[in-house]
Design a protein around this motif. Structure first.
Motif, PDB file in Angstrom:
ATOM      1  N   LYS A 142       0.858  -1.185   0.000  1.00  0.00           N
ATOM      2  CA  LYS A 142       0.000   0.000   0.000  1.00  0.00           C
ATOM      3  C   LYS A 142       0.894   1.235   0.000  1.00  0.00           C
ATOM      4  O   LYS A 142       1.607   1.506   0.968  1.00  0.00           O
ATOM      5  CB  LYS A 142      -0.896  -0.026   1.243  1.00  0.00           C
ATOM      6  CG  LYS A 142      -1.721   1.212   1.444  1.00  0.00           C
ATOM      7  CD  LYS A 142      -2.905   1.230   0.534  1.00  0.00           C
ATOM      8  CE  LYS A 142      -3.715   2.496   0.708  1.00  0.00           C
ATOM      9  NZ  LYS A 142      -4.695   2.682  -0.335  1.00  0.00           N
ATOM     10  N   ARG A 143       0.862   1.945  -1.125  1.00  0.00           N
ATOM     11  CA  ARG A 143       1.645   3.188  -1.185  1.00  0.00           C
ATOM     12  C   ARG A 143       0.797   4.321  -0.648  1.00  0.00           C
ATOM     13  O   ARG A 143      -0.320   4.544  -1.110  1.00  0.00           O
ATOM     14  CB  ARG A 143       2.033   3.485  -2.622  1.00  0.00           C
ATOM     15  CG  ARG A 143       3.117   2.556  -3.110  1.00  0.00           C
ATOM     16  CD  ARG A 143       3.853   3.161  -4.250  1.00  0.00           C
ATOM     17  NE  ARG A 143       4.787   2.216  -4.794  1.00  0.00           N
ATOM     18  CZ  ARG A 143       5.760   2.536  -5.619  1.00  0.00           C
ATOM     19  NH1 ARG A 143       5.914   3.777  -6.003  1.00  0.00           N
ATOM     20  NH2 ARG A 143       6.574   1.622  -6.073  1.00  0.00           N
ATOM     21  N   MET A 144       1.339   4.996   0.323  1.00  0.00           N
ATOM     22  CA  MET A 144       0.585   6.107   0.908  1.00  0.00           C
ATOM     23  C   MET A 144       1.284   7.404   0.535  1.00  0.00           C
ATOM     24  O   MET A 144       1.792   7.511  -0.563  1.00  0.00           O
ATOM     25  CB  MET A 144       0.449   5.870   2.400  1.00  0.00           C
ATOM     26  CG  MET A 144      -0.367   4.598   2.655  1.00  0.00           C
ATOM     27  SD  MET A 144      -0.584   4.162   4.365  1.00  0.00           S
ATOM     28  CE  MET A 144       1.015   3.594   4.827  1.00  0.00           C
ATOM     29  N   ASN A 161       5.249   7.402   2.308  1.00  0.00           N
ATOM     30  CA  ASN A 161       5.635   6.123   2.901  1.00  0.00           C
ATOM     31  C   ASN A 161       4.747   5.016   2.343  1.00  0.00           C
ATOM     32  O   ASN A 161       3.741   5.288   1.688  1.00  0.00           O
ATOM     33  CB  ASN A 161       5.545   6.176   4.432  1.00  0.00           C
ATOM     34  CG  ASN A 161       4.134   6.182   4.960  1.00  0.00           C
ATOM     35  OD1 ASN A 161       3.716   5.294   5.680  1.00  0.00           O
ATOM     36  ND2 ASN A 161       3.348   7.192   4.609  1.00  0.00           N
ATOM     37  N   ARG A 167       3.528   0.594   2.896  1.00  0.00           N
ATOM     38  CA  ARG A 167       3.390  -0.474   3.882  1.00  0.00           C
ATOM     39  C   ARG A 167       3.288  -1.804   3.134  1.00  0.00           C
ATOM     40  O   ARG A 167       2.641  -1.874   2.085  1.00  0.00           O
ATOM     41  CB  ARG A 167       2.094  -0.205   4.643  1.00  0.00           C
ATOM     42  CG  ARG A 167       1.822  -1.090   5.797  1.00  0.00           C
ATOM     43  CD  ARG A 167       0.585  -0.620   6.504  1.00  0.00           C
ATOM     44  NE  ARG A 167      -0.579  -0.633   5.600  1.00  0.00           N
ATOM     45  CZ  ARG A 167      -1.647   0.125   5.760  1.00  0.00           C
ATOM     46  NH1 ARG A 167      -1.713   0.975   6.749  1.00  0.00           N
ATOM     47  NH2 ARG A 167      -2.644   0.045   4.926  1.00  0.00           N
ATOM     48  N   ASN A 179       1.920  -5.583   3.552  1.00  0.00           N
ATOM     49  CA  ASN A 179       1.098  -6.465   4.384  1.00  0.00           C
ATOM     50  C   ASN A 179       1.181  -7.893   3.865  1.00  0.00           C
ATOM     51  O   ASN A 179       1.116  -8.109   2.652  1.00  0.00           O
ATOM     52  CB  ASN A 179      -0.370  -6.045   4.319  1.00  0.00           C
ATOM     53  CG  ASN A 179      -0.659  -4.808   5.130  1.00  0.00           C
ATOM     54  OD1 ASN A 179       0.248  -4.197   5.670  1.00  0.00           O
ATOM     55  ND2 ASN A 179      -1.917  -4.428   5.199  1.00  0.00           N
ATOM     56  N   THR A 218       0.704  -6.149   8.977  1.00  0.00           N
ATOM     57  CA  THR A 218       1.670  -5.227   8.385  1.00  0.00           C
ATOM     58  C   THR A 218       3.052  -5.647   8.852  1.00  0.00           C
ATOM     59  O   THR A 218       3.316  -5.714  10.057  1.00  0.00           O
ATOM     60  CB  THR A 218       1.401  -3.779   8.838  1.00  0.00           C
ATOM     61  OG1 THR A 218       0.107  -3.414   8.395  1.00  0.00           O
ATOM     62  CG2 THR A 218       2.416  -2.813   8.240  1.00  0.00           C
ATOM     63  N   ARG A 256       7.476  -1.289   6.861  1.00  0.00           N
ATOM     64  CA  ARG A 256       7.150   0.084   6.424  1.00  0.00           C
ATOM     65  C   ARG A 256       8.406   0.719   5.880  1.00  0.00           C
ATOM     66  O   ARG A 256       9.506   0.461   6.357  1.00  0.00           O
ATOM     67  CB  ARG A 256       6.628   0.908   7.591  1.00  0.00           C
ATOM     68  CG  ARG A 256       5.228   0.546   7.965  1.00  0.00           C
ATOM     69  CD  ARG A 256       4.691   1.578   8.916  1.00  0.00           C
ATOM     70  NE  ARG A 256       4.252   2.736   8.154  1.00  0.00           N
ATOM     71  CZ  ARG A 256       3.078   3.317   8.326  1.00  0.00           C
ATOM     72  NH1 ARG A 256       2.246   2.851   9.222  1.00  0.00           N
ATOM     73  NH2 ARG A 256       2.736   4.361   7.617  1.00  0.00           N
ATOM     74  N   PHE A 297      -5.109  -1.058   9.622  1.00  0.00           N
ATOM     75  CA  PHE A 297      -4.375  -0.630   8.438  1.00  0.00           C
ATOM     76  C   PHE A 297      -4.853   0.732   7.906  1.00  0.00           C
ATOM     77  O   PHE A 297      -5.137   0.895   6.723  1.00  0.00           O
ATOM     78  CB  PHE A 297      -4.468  -1.670   7.306  1.00  0.00           C
ATOM     79  CG  PHE A 297      -4.105  -3.046   7.732  1.00  0.00           C
ATOM     80  CD1 PHE A 297      -2.888  -3.290   8.363  1.00  0.00           C
ATOM     81  CD2 PHE A 297      -4.969  -4.107   7.525  1.00  0.00           C
ATOM     82  CE1 PHE A 297      -2.560  -4.564   8.774  1.00  0.00           C
ATOM     83  CE2 PHE A 297      -4.638  -5.382   7.927  1.00  0.00           C
ATOM     84  CZ  PHE A 297      -3.425  -5.618   8.561  1.00  0.00           C
ATOM     85  N   TYR A 302      -1.179   7.480   7.190  1.00  0.00           N
ATOM     86  CA  TYR A 302      -1.174   7.582   5.723  1.00  0.00           C
ATOM     87  C   TYR A 302      -0.198   8.653   5.237  1.00  0.00           C
ATOM     88  O   TYR A 302       0.587   8.429   4.333  1.00  0.00           O
ATOM     89  CB  TYR A 302      -2.592   7.895   5.232  1.00  0.00           C
ATOM     90  CG  TYR A 302      -2.737   7.780   3.740  1.00  0.00           C
ATOM     91  CD1 TYR A 302      -3.127   6.577   3.155  1.00  0.00           C
ATOM     92  CD2 TYR A 302      -2.460   8.858   2.911  1.00  0.00           C
ATOM     93  CE1 TYR A 302      -3.243   6.462   1.788  1.00  0.00           C
ATOM     94  CE2 TYR A 302      -2.574   8.744   1.547  1.00  0.00           C
ATOM     95  CZ  TYR A 302      -2.970   7.557   0.982  1.00  0.00           C
ATOM     96  OH  TYR A 302      -3.069   7.442  -0.379  1.00  0.00           O
TER      97      TYR A 302
END
Lengths: 753, 163
Positions: free
Chosen positions: A81-83, A86, A88, A90, A100, A103, B19, B84
């Motif tokens: 998961k690209r935020m 940053n 993550r 999973n 998770t 990171r 999450f 996030y």
């Protein structure tokens, strides 16, 4: 795989190394590792993802016992998961649990993407060696960096363009100064001659005061006056000729520099323009090159002349009276130290002034060409306010820099005046007391030399000012000159014939690291195929075309034309074989004829007329008062959207391309114009590979293949009938559009009535 | 186009899921699960206009202002948003060097000490009018100086040249 060293992006931290040394089982070996930079609980920390031939391990203090381990067979899916800033990773375990595990910031995001794909593939039972090859390629790409500056190189072993051209600014400017060498040397000799002449009058004045006037030597007086007149005439002639030569040399320097910057700007990749406003680029080409020209002349001429003058005066002064000379030197250290301080203070101001000015220019380049939009939305006041706001910001910074730039010269003048007063005071006393044989004439002559002496001192003090300004300009000009151009590895490779087979193989692309724009694109288009690309706005249709056009080259995977990687084909040749018609056709400020002939400048008149005819443009062109000679503005002022579109189609027709690309060519025109354009397109596409991005699905009636793109992926591909039978996304889009089409037609008919 | 659902005050209860996702229960009984909160204005409005997106990337609702919703809901949302959006706040500039055309910064942040490269000082360092300074490093990571006037003098002297 057995003997290979593990792939790793940087030195493993102690805890990860400790894990490897103590926890590996028999027969287990590390395949690769990603040393990240963020802990699970959001602190910068070196955490490591280690992938062995059996499992994935994440060493992070925040996991229980300091690490998390999962054998491949237990992992069902790996979600990345690209935020924002940053990402993550999973692990979804076969037990149903999702956790998770890792990171990291964007610094290692690409490697983590590949690692996740590897773990998932191996968990599914895919061949480990095959998957490792993909990982290895990603590492090779990631580690392909310049050892000096750390920039990613465009290919392994490539020379870093930034470092290759890195050097002193002066040596870079010398490239432009060198061709003007002869002119500059003549001008320099003239300068030195006029400087030498300027040193003569004070000595003659001394003789006049001490000898000729007190002794009433009329003959000597006339001779000295004539010598002075001669020296003034020669000096004036020398200065005028020198000024003319310097002007010519300066204009040539700025001309070549501008040409180079403009040429380079043409070859910069689209990603440069994505991040740099056009206003700022224009500013660099126009304003900054002028600053550099002035500076180049200063360093090639003035420094030498002023230095020559300084040395000459100092020698004369010491020969005339060494004691007074030492007095005259007293203010010099203050001026020099002040200049150093001034230089440090003023540097940030130049950058700020430029930034503010670039912002003002951006408003200009945004609003002036879009004046119709501004007016139509009654935005004049807002545009003016916005302009005023940026202009005021520029004013504030300029005014605050003015405090320094005006205070410093005033202080320097004051110090210099004090120096002169010191000489008047001390020298005058010595004359009155008859000390050291100082005569009134010598004192007057000395004072003249002192005032001349402070000229070069002043010049060198201010040099830092112009140097800082030029340095700031040079940075921005070199930003363009040193930027990486569009890579053209296949330069000179021009295949004799283009059949038109296009293949996208495992293409992945993102504009930035935050979100993938295209994922796993696999598509084959046979020669002569008419392919429609459909999808909702933002689905990635145009990006697909941008990659095909080679506007962006930094994608993963391959795009092949007739089996050859498009990156290996000569870029100019490649693009010349593609006819590209955009949704918003851009017209150049030129005649209709030249606009059509843009891609083929030596086209015959009849070829252009034929092209216009094929594009259904000829009929309206002949109705223009100036016909093909009608001038068009920046955005084709005077022509309707449909007319501009037909001119841009004529442009494509004239190129006789092997591949045609239409990017929503009929999206912004009415039904009747759409029909005319459609007719032109149908005439044009015959026998050519054609890709059409279509907003109106009705325009795809000739397409033999339709590709449906959604969220950057191809989700459906097939003929119209096949996709309709599938009752998927395309079917839904058709249904929605046929309803809205009915409404549109109804409205058009009402309007007509 | 269906009408957009705006959350103004206490008409919804939002709870943290996992999450960086939340569940939302409306006062009228409607329940939306597994939603991802995102800022509509990540630079200019940190607590205003938070959109809630479902698994299909469709917007479910917009929260107008975090200050006006239930404290527990706010807490849940802030937890997600903090997770996030990672924009480390620079508290001190420890070092600044210019090498081979790159600006090399070493800074202290609320996430710890960090070194990063700036490729282009003109486009990658933005000085906002409210005193904030935003950085984008060569890897596309973001950093922020919340108030340039509050930096210590040594740091200010180091960064001043790039502003």
């Amino acid at each position: 795989m057995d003997d290979a060293k593990p792939l790793i992006n940087k030195a493993m931290p102690d805890d990860a190394r400790g894990w490897v040394e103590s926890q590996l089982c028999d027969g287990e070996k590390v395949l690769f590792a990603v040393v990240g930079d963020l802990s699970l609980f959001e602190k910068y920390d070196a955490c490591t993802l280690i992938v062995t031939n059996r499992r994935a391990v994440i060493v992070d203090k925040n996991h229980e016992n300091g690490f998390f381990s999962a054998v491949f067979s237990d992992v069902e899916k790996v979600n990345v998961k690209r935020m924002y800033g940053n990402a993550r990773m999973n692990f979804k375990m076969k037990s149903g649990e999702e956790v998770t595990v890792f990171r990291y910031t964007y610094a290692v995001a690409e490697l983590c993407d590949v690692a996740a794909a590897f773990i998932e593939a191996v968990s599914r039972g895919e061949d480990i060696d095959e998957q490792l090859e993909i990982v290895s390629a990603a590492y090779e790409k990631k580690m392909r960096v310049c050892p000096k500056c750390g920039r990613t190189l465009i290919r392994p072993g490539a020379e870093c363009i930034k470092c290759q051209s890195k050097g002193k600014i002066i040596s870079k400017l010398f490239k432009y100064v060198k061709p003007q060498g002869a002119l500059l040397i003549i001008a320099l000799i003239m300068s030195m001659m006029s400087t030498a002449l300027a040193l003569l009058p004070p000595s003659l004045t001394q003789r006049l005061v001490d000898d000729v006037l007190p002794n009433k030597k009329e003959g000597d007086l006339i001779t000295i006056v004539l010598i002075l007149l001669g020296s003034y005439i020669i000096g004036t002639l020398l200065n005028a000729s020198r000024g003319y030569m310097l002007r010519i040399a300066g204009d040539r320097i700025v001309r070549y520099m501008r040409n180079d910057v403009y040429e380079k700007a043409q070859h910069l990749p689209m990603k440069f323009y994505d991040k740099t406003s056009t206003g700022s680029v224009i500013n660099r080409i126009s304003g900054d090159t002028n600053n550099l020209q002035a500076f180049a002349l200063r360093i090639s001429q003035e420094i030498i002349v002023q230095l020559f003058m300084l040395v000459g005066i100092v020698i004369i002064m010491f020969l005339k009276d060494w004691k007074l000379s030492l007095l005259a030197l007293c203010p010099v250290p203050i001026v020099v130290l002040g200049a150093k301080y001034f230089s440090r203070k003023i540097a940030p101001f130049y950058r700020r002034i430029w930034k503010r000015w670039a912002a003002v220019s951006s408003v200009l380049t945004d609003t002036i060409p879009c004046v119709r939009v501004v007016k139509s939305f009654a935005g004049e006041k807002r545009a003016t306010e916005r302009f005023k706001k940026y202009n005021d910001e520029w004013y504030k910074v300029d005014v605050s820099s003015a405090k320094i730039t005006t205070t410093f010269p005033a202080i320097v003048s004051f110090v210099i005046t004090c120096g002169s007063l010191l000489i008047w005071g001390v020298g005058g006393t010595w004359v009155i007391k008859g000390f050291g044989g100082l005569t009134p004439g010598l004192l007057v002559a000395f004072l003249s030399y002192v005032s001349m002496f402070y000229g070069p001192i002043n010049f060198f003090a201010y040099l830092s000012d112009s140097y800082q300004g030029a340095l700031s300009s040079a940075e921005r000009v070199l930003d363009i000159l040193d930027a990486e151009p569009e890579p053209d590895f296949g330069h000179g490779n021009c295949p004799e014939k283009i059949e038109g087979k296009i293949e996208f193989r495992n293409v992945n692309f993102s504009f930035d690291r935050a979100k993938k724009t295209l994922s796993d694109i696999n598509l084959t288009i046979e020669p002569g195929d008419i392919v429609g690309i459909v999808g909702t706005t933002g689905s990635g249709k145009s990006t697909l075309i941008n990659l095909l056009m080679r506007f962006y080259d930094n994608y993963d995977g391959e795009i092949l034309l007739d089996g050859q990687n498009i990156k290996d084909i000569d870029m100019g040749y490649y693009r010349s074989k593609i006819g590209y018609v955009q949704q918003e056709p851009m017209m150049f400020s030129d005649t209709i004829f030249n606009n059509i002939a843009y891609g083929v400048p030596d086209a015959h008149i009849e070829q252009v007329i034929n092209a216009a005819d094929v594009a259904n443009a000829h009929d309206f062109i002949i109705l223009q008062p100036d016909g093909y000679d009608s001038m068009l503005g920046e955005r084709g002022v005077g022509l309707s959207g449909g007319e501009r579109q037909r001119i841009s189609i004529a442009r494509a027709v004239l190129k006789n391309p092997s591949i045609l690309v239409f990017d929503e060519a009929t999206a912004s025109v009415d039904s009747e114009t759409e029909n005319q354009i459609q007719e032109a397109i149908e005439r044009l596409i015959y026998g050519r590979t054609t890709i059409m991005i279509a907003h109106r699905l009705s325009t795809l009636r000739k397409a033999n293949k339709i590709v449906v793109v959604d969220k950057g992926r191809i989700i459906e591909c097939g003929s119209h009938d096949e996709l309709m039978a599938l009752k998927g996304k395309f079917y839904r889009l058709i249904q929605i559009q046929s309803m809205s089409e009915q409404v549109r037609q109804q409205k058009e008919e009402e309007h007509f009535e | 186009m269906s009408e957009r659902l705006y959350i103004n005050a206490d008409e919804a209860k939002i709870t943290y899921r996992e999450f960086a996702r939340v569940d939302m229960q409306m006062y009228d009984g409607r329940v939306f699960t597994d939603l991802e909160p995102r800022r509509l204005f990540p630079l200019s409005g940190l607590t205003k206009y938070i959109t809630l997106i479902d698994r299909d990337m469709k917007e479910v609702a917009i929260i107008r202002d975090l200050d006006h919703i239930l404290p527990e809901s706010r807490q849940a949302l802030e937890k997600c948003l903090d997770e996030y959006y990672m924009i480390p706040k620079i508290t001190a500039i420890l070092d600044r060097k210019e090498k081979n055309g790159l600006l090399k910064y070493k800074v202290d942040t609320n996430y710890g000490i960090r070194e990063f490269d700036i490729r282009n000082r003109h486009s990658d360092i933005k000085n906002l009018y409210d005193g904030r300074v935003l950085f984008r490093d060569s890897d596309d990571n973001r950093y922020e100086i919340p108030d340039i006037t509050k930096l210590d003098k040594k740091s200010w002297l180091k960064i001043n040249i790039d502003l």
